[in-house]
Design a protein around this motif. Structure first.
Motif, PDB file in Angstrom:
ATOM      1  N   HIS A 199       3.983  64.879   4.616  1.00 60.22           N
ATOM      2  CA  HIS A 199       3.957  65.264   3.207  1.00 60.22           C
ATOM      3  C   HIS A 199       5.274  65.936   2.862  1.00 60.22           C
ATOM      4  N   CYS A 200       5.542  66.058   1.553  1.00 63.17           N
ATOM      5  CA  CYS A 200       6.749  66.760   1.115  1.00 63.17           C
ATOM      6  C   CYS A 200       6.506  68.255   1.265  1.00 63.17           C
ATOM      7  N   ASP A 201       7.489  68.969   1.876  1.00 60.76           N
ATOM      8  CA  ASP A 201       7.290  70.401   2.091  1.00 60.76           C
ATOM      9  C   ASP A 201       7.373  71.187   0.789  1.00 60.76           C
ATOM     10  N   SER A 202       8.002  70.607  -0.247  1.00 63.51           N
ATOM     11  CA  SER A 202       8.128  71.337  -1.513  1.00 63.51           C
ATOM     12  C   SER A 202       6.893  71.169  -2.383  1.00 63.51           C
ATOM     13  N   CYS A 203       6.480  69.915  -2.638  1.00 57.95           N
ATOM     14  CA  CYS A 203       5.372  69.693  -3.580  1.00 57.95           C
ATOM     15  C   CYS A 203       4.058  69.344  -2.876  1.00 57.95           C
ATOM     16  N   GLN A 204       4.111  69.252  -1.518  1.00 61.24           N
ATOM     17  CA  GLN A 204       2.911  68.964  -0.700  1.00 61.24           C
ATOM     18  C   GLN A 204       2.336  67.568  -0.937  1.00 61.24           C
TER      19      GLN A 204
ATOM     20  N   ARG B  13      16.099  62.354  -1.824  1.00 65.01           N
ATOM     21  CA  ARG B  13      15.222  63.280  -2.555  1.00 65.01           C
ATOM     22  C   ARG B  13      13.777  62.820  -2.509  1.00 65.01           C
ATOM     23  N   CYS B  14      12.858  63.777  -2.661  1.00 66.63           N
ATOM     24  CA  CYS B  14      11.433  63.453  -2.688  1.00 66.63           C
ATOM     25  C   CYS B  14      11.134  62.597  -3.924  1.00 66.63           C
ATOM     26  N   ARG B  15      10.319  61.550  -3.741  1.00 70.42           N
ATOM     27  CA  ARG B  15       9.982  60.647  -4.847  1.00 70.42           C
ATOM     28  C   ARG B  15       9.192  61.372  -5.948  1.00 70.42           C
ATOM     29  N   TYR B  16       8.447  62.409  -5.552  1.00 67.14           N
ATOM     30  CA  TYR B  16       7.501  63.028  -6.484  1.00 67.14           C
ATOM     31  C   TYR B  16       8.075  64.260  -7.179  1.00 67.14           C
ATOM     32  N   CYS B  17       8.848  65.088  -6.430  1.00 60.91           N
ATOM     33  CA  CYS B  17       9.343  66.326  -7.061  1.00 60.91           C
ATOM     34  C   CYS B  17      10.865  66.417  -7.020  1.00 60.91           C
ATOM     35  N   ARG B  18      11.543  65.430  -6.450  1.00 64.33           N
ATOM     36  CA  ARG B  18      13.006  65.368  -6.400  1.00 64.33           C
ATOM     37  C   ARG B  18      13.635  66.467  -5.537  1.00 64.33           C
TER      38      ARG B  18
END
Ligand SMILES: [Zn+2]
Length: 258
Positions: free
Chosen positions: A39-44, A64-69
């Motif tokens: 999972h993304c550590d920023s937006c989970q 960059r994360c696809r969901y929260c950049r």
């Protein structure tokens, strides 16, 4: 055919690299390797298959994360690229053989140990101890990569190498306790178990030279201050991987000088 297999092993290496990243992220903070799923550590946000294609996902998403950049660490990308190149090199050197599997396993192990030390200044006992056991078992049943024929069995040779590694780094650790820690001594013993006698000398010598040169450059360029601690594990790791690839060539060349 060789090209096809090299590409195949490079792709396998990038996939293994992706798992090594999980190990480097999770082992030092005591998280499980399998749960929770990536999972993304920023937006989970849980990552989907298209976010987890080694190398390509990172490039496609421009890091960059696809969901929260939120930016993804560059290390993830370089570990995947590096493992891919390394696996291709190991295939070209060892061909389809047991040594290829053994050396790929050990290279992966040292990538994880070295990068955790680089990022956390820690050499984890929970990796070193079990892997020492695994290395011993491997040396009993499987050929040691790049080993030169010796009058005693490979397992005995691994233990001799381990003892040499332990003693060689124990001395500087006792004399300069600030520069070298117990983690480095244990890691040197593991390197000896993995590479055996006489390649343990090549690995440790390369590691010390590499560490010395890089530390001097960092101090000269004032990137590091004199009292700052520079972890030694990354250099030991790099040297061990190089030894798994070219150790016996280096040794033969050196012995040929006399
Ligand atoms: Zn995110």
């Amino acid at each position: 055919m060789e090209i096809l297999f090299s590409i195949l092993f490079a792709l396998l290496g990038t996939a293994v690299g992706s798992f090594l990243n999980v190990c480097i992220d999770r082992l030092p903070i005591g998280k499980s390797l399998v749960y929770p799923p990536s999972h993304c550590d920023s937006c989970q946000h849980r990552l989907s298959v298209k976010d987890l294609v080694p190398v390509f996902s990172y490039l496609w998403l421009r890091g960059r994360c696809r969901y929260c950049r939120a930016p993804i660490s560059r290390r993830t990308f370089w570990v995947e690229v590096g493992s891919g190149l390394l696996f291709a090199c190991l295939y070209l050197y060892y061909g389809l053989s047991i040594e290829l599997a053994v050396s790929a396993f050990y290279s992966s192990l040292f990538i994880v140990l070295g990068l955790i030390d680089l990022e956390h200044k820690l050499i984890l006992n929970k990796i070193v101890y079990p892997m020492a056991g695994v290395a011993l078992i491997i040396s009993i049943f499987l050929p040691q990569p790049g080993i030169i024929s010796l009058p005693w069995p490979a397992a005995v040779n691994g233990v001799i190498g381990g003892a040499i590694g332990f003693i060689l780094l124990l001395i500087p650790a006792l004399i300069f306790p600030r520069g070298m820690g117990w983690g480095d001594v244990k890691m040197a013993a593991l390197i000896g178990l993995v590479s055996g006698f006489p390649l343990v000398f090549v690995a440790l010598f390369l590691g010390i030279v590499l560490g010395g040169v890089v530390a001097s450059i960092l101090l000269l360029l004032k990137i590091k201050r004199r009292k700052e601690y520079i972890p030694f594990g990354p250099f030991l790791s790099l040297a061990t991987i190089a030894t798994l690839l070219w150790g016996s060539d280096v040794l033969n060349w050196y012995l040929g000088l006399f």
